[in-house]
Design a protein around this motif. Sequence first.
Motif, PDB file in Angstrom:
ATOM      1  N   GLY A 156       0.830  -1.191   0.000  1.00  0.00           N
ATOM      2  CA  GLY A 156       0.000   0.000   0.000  1.00  0.00           C
ATOM      3  C   GLY A 156       0.867   1.245   0.000  1.00  0.00           C
ATOM      4  N   ARG A 157       0.637   2.115   0.937  1.00  0.00           N
ATOM      5  CA  ARG A 157       1.389   3.364   1.016  1.00  0.00           C
ATOM      6  C   ARG A 157       2.841   3.110   1.409  1.00  0.00           C
ATOM      7  N   SER A 158       3.667   4.123   1.255  1.00  0.00           N
ATOM      8  CA  SER A 158       5.091   3.990   1.488  1.00  0.00           C
ATOM      9  C   SER A 158       5.380   3.478   2.897  1.00  0.00           C
ATOM     10  N   PHE A 159       6.060   2.377   2.966  1.00  0.00           N
ATOM     11  CA  PHE A 159       6.402   1.733   4.236  1.00  0.00           C
ATOM     12  C   PHE A 159       7.410   2.549   5.017  1.00  0.00           C
ATOM     13  N   SER A 160       8.330   3.185   4.324  1.00  0.00           N
ATOM     14  CA  SER A 160       9.446   3.828   5.004  1.00  0.00           C
ATOM     15  C   SER A 160       9.008   5.026   5.832  1.00  0.00           C
ATOM     16  N   GLY A 161       7.844   5.569   5.583  1.00  0.00           N
ATOM     17  CA  GLY A 161       7.408   6.742   6.336  1.00  0.00           C
ATOM     18  C   GLY A 161       6.773   6.438   7.679  1.00  0.00           C
ATOM     19  N   TYR A 162       6.624   5.160   7.997  1.00  0.00           N
ATOM     20  CA  TYR A 162       5.934   4.753   9.210  1.00  0.00           C
ATOM     21  C   TYR A 162       6.883   4.161  10.240  1.00  0.00           C
ATOM     22  N   ALA A 163       6.588   4.403  11.509  1.00  0.00           N
ATOM     23  CA  ALA A 163       7.175   3.602  12.569  1.00  0.00           C
ATOM     24  C   ALA A 163       6.392   2.299  12.627  1.00  0.00           C
ATOM     25  N   MET A 164       7.105   1.212  12.872  1.00  0.00           N
ATOM     26  CA  MET A 164       6.494  -0.117  12.864  1.00  0.00           C
ATOM     27  C   MET A 164       6.689  -0.777  14.227  1.00  0.00           C
ATOM     28  N   GLY A 165       5.617  -1.351  14.730  1.00  0.00           N
ATOM     29  CA  GLY A 165       5.684  -1.978  16.043  1.00  0.00           C
ATOM     30  C   GLY A 165       5.220  -3.418  16.034  1.00  0.00           C
ATOM     31  N   TRP A 166       5.631  -4.129  17.065  1.00  0.00           N
ATOM     32  CA  TRP A 166       5.127  -5.476  17.347  1.00  0.00           C
ATOM     33  C   TRP A 166       4.408  -5.450  18.687  1.00  0.00           C
ATOM     34  N   PHE A 167       3.261  -6.073  18.717  1.00  0.00           N
ATOM     35  CA  PHE A 167       2.482  -6.268  19.930  1.00  0.00           C
ATOM     36  C   PHE A 167       2.162  -7.757  20.050  1.00  0.00           C
ATOM     37  N   ARG A 168       1.713  -8.166  21.226  1.00  0.00           N
ATOM     38  CA  ARG A 168       1.283  -9.547  21.401  1.00  0.00           C
ATOM     39  C   ARG A 168       0.101  -9.601  22.356  1.00  0.00           C
TER      40      ARG A 168
ATOM     41  N   GLY B   9      -6.946 -14.211  27.220  1.00  0.00           N
ATOM     42  CA  GLY B   9      -7.454 -13.612  28.443  1.00  0.00           C
ATOM     43  C   GLY B   9      -6.689 -12.389  28.919  1.00  0.00           C
ATOM     44  N   LYS B  10      -5.738 -11.933  28.111  1.00  0.00           N
ATOM     45  CA  LYS B  10      -4.937 -10.773  28.522  1.00  0.00           C
ATOM     46  C   LYS B  10      -5.072  -9.634  27.529  1.00  0.00           C
ATOM     47  N   GLU B  11      -4.681  -8.453  27.971  1.00  0.00           N
ATOM     48  CA  GLU B  11      -4.678  -7.282  27.109  1.00  0.00           C
ATOM     49  C   GLU B  11      -3.552  -7.393  26.072  1.00  0.00           C
ATOM     50  N   ARG B  12      -3.762  -6.721  24.952  1.00  0.00           N
ATOM     51  CA  ARG B  12      -2.683  -6.657  23.957  1.00  0.00           C
ATOM     52  C   ARG B  12      -1.559  -5.809  24.550  1.00  0.00           C
ATOM     53  N   GLU B  13      -0.334  -6.314  24.450  1.00  0.00           N
ATOM     54  CA  GLU B  13       0.779  -5.607  25.068  1.00  0.00           C
ATOM     55  C   GLU B  13       1.881  -5.301  24.058  1.00  0.00           C
ATOM     56  N   PHE B  14       2.554  -4.205  24.316  1.00  0.00           N
ATOM     57  CA  PHE B  14       3.650  -3.738  23.472  1.00  0.00           C
ATOM     58  C   PHE B  14       4.851  -4.661  23.600  1.00  0.00           C
TER      59      PHE B  14
ATOM     60  N   ASN C 205       9.557  10.919  20.476  1.00  0.00           N
ATOM     61  CA  ASN C 205       8.404  10.482  21.282  1.00  0.00           C
ATOM     62  C   ASN C 205       8.245   8.967  21.226  1.00  0.00           C
ATOM     63  N   ILE C 206       9.359   8.266  21.152  1.00  0.00           N
ATOM     64  CA  ILE C 206       9.300   6.824  20.903  1.00  0.00           C
ATOM     65  C   ILE C 206       8.588   6.064  22.015  1.00  0.00           C
ATOM     66  N   ARG C 207       8.616   6.583  23.240  1.00  0.00           N
ATOM     67  CA  ARG C 207       7.956   5.869  24.339  1.00  0.00           C
ATOM     68  C   ARG C 207       6.441   5.824  24.163  1.00  0.00           C
ATOM     69  N   SER C 208       5.895   6.747  23.393  1.00  0.00           N
ATOM     70  CA  SER C 208       4.448   6.718  23.140  1.00  0.00           C
ATOM     71  C   SER C 208       4.058   5.533  22.270  1.00  0.00           C
ATOM     72  N   SER C 209       5.047   4.859  21.697  1.00  0.00           N
ATOM     73  CA  SER C 209       4.766   3.733  20.810  1.00  0.00           C
ATOM     74  C   SER C 209       4.182   2.537  21.553  1.00  0.00           C
ATOM     75  N   ALA C 210       4.249   2.545  22.881  1.00  0.00           N
ATOM     76  CA  ALA C 210       3.694   1.453  23.667  1.00  0.00           C
ATOM     77  C   ALA C 210       2.168   1.477  23.721  1.00  0.00           C
ATOM     78  N   LEU C 211       1.569   2.555  23.279  1.00  0.00           N
ATOM     79  CA  LEU C 211       0.117   2.712  23.333  1.00  0.00           C
ATOM     80  C   LEU C 211      -0.505   2.199  22.041  1.00  0.00           C
ATOM     81  N   THR C 212      -1.498   1.323  22.159  1.00  0.00           N
ATOM     82  CA  THR C 212      -2.112   0.752  20.961  1.00  0.00           C
ATOM     83  C   THR C 212      -2.839   1.821  20.150  1.00  0.00           C
ATOM     84  N   ASN C 213      -3.323   2.876  20.791  1.00  0.00           N
ATOM     85  CA  ASN C 213      -4.164   3.836  20.071  1.00  0.00           C
ATOM     86  C   ASN C 213      -3.381   4.804  19.194  1.00  0.00           C
ATOM     87  N   VAL C 214      -2.045   4.714  19.178  1.00  0.00           N
ATOM     88  CA  VAL C 214      -1.286   5.579  18.267  1.00  0.00           C
ATOM     89  C   VAL C 214      -1.079   4.928  16.904  1.00  0.00           C
ATOM     90  N   TYR C 215      -1.490   3.666  16.789  1.00  0.00           N
ATOM     91  CA  TYR C 215      -1.250   2.927  15.554  1.00  0.00           C
ATOM     92  C   TYR C 215      -2.443   3.039  14.609  1.00  0.00           C
TER      93      TYR C 215
END
Length: 128
Positions: A26-38, A42-47, A105-115
Amino acid sequence: QVQLVESGGGLVQAGGSLRLSCAASGRSFSGYAMGWFRQAPGKEREFVAVITWSGSTYYADSVKGRFTISRDNAKNTLYLQMNSLKSEDTAVYYCAATGKVFSYNIRSSALTNVYDYWGQGTQVTVSH
């Protein structure tokens, strides 16, 4: 729009390794920060980890020193190398993309709602 497809999950013994991949289209990949969550049952999605477009990285304490996030912008692919796996790493692993995270602001990347975009996930199961 960015479409994300994870692969590389599976069953591995404790202490083993796996490498997850996330192919973007799709759109240019290089312009995005990319994260992994798990997300375990029975648990919340975590960074887990994030990498900015410039290559800055940030990890959850639980995986620091064992997991390595990387990206290949030419191949539009994100990776997660997971070593010394533990049973508590068992979860569905998701990759995600955001245009709102940078080195300052890399620490904000732990929040699911920024994605902005999420993949469907790939199962990782670590046996005792």
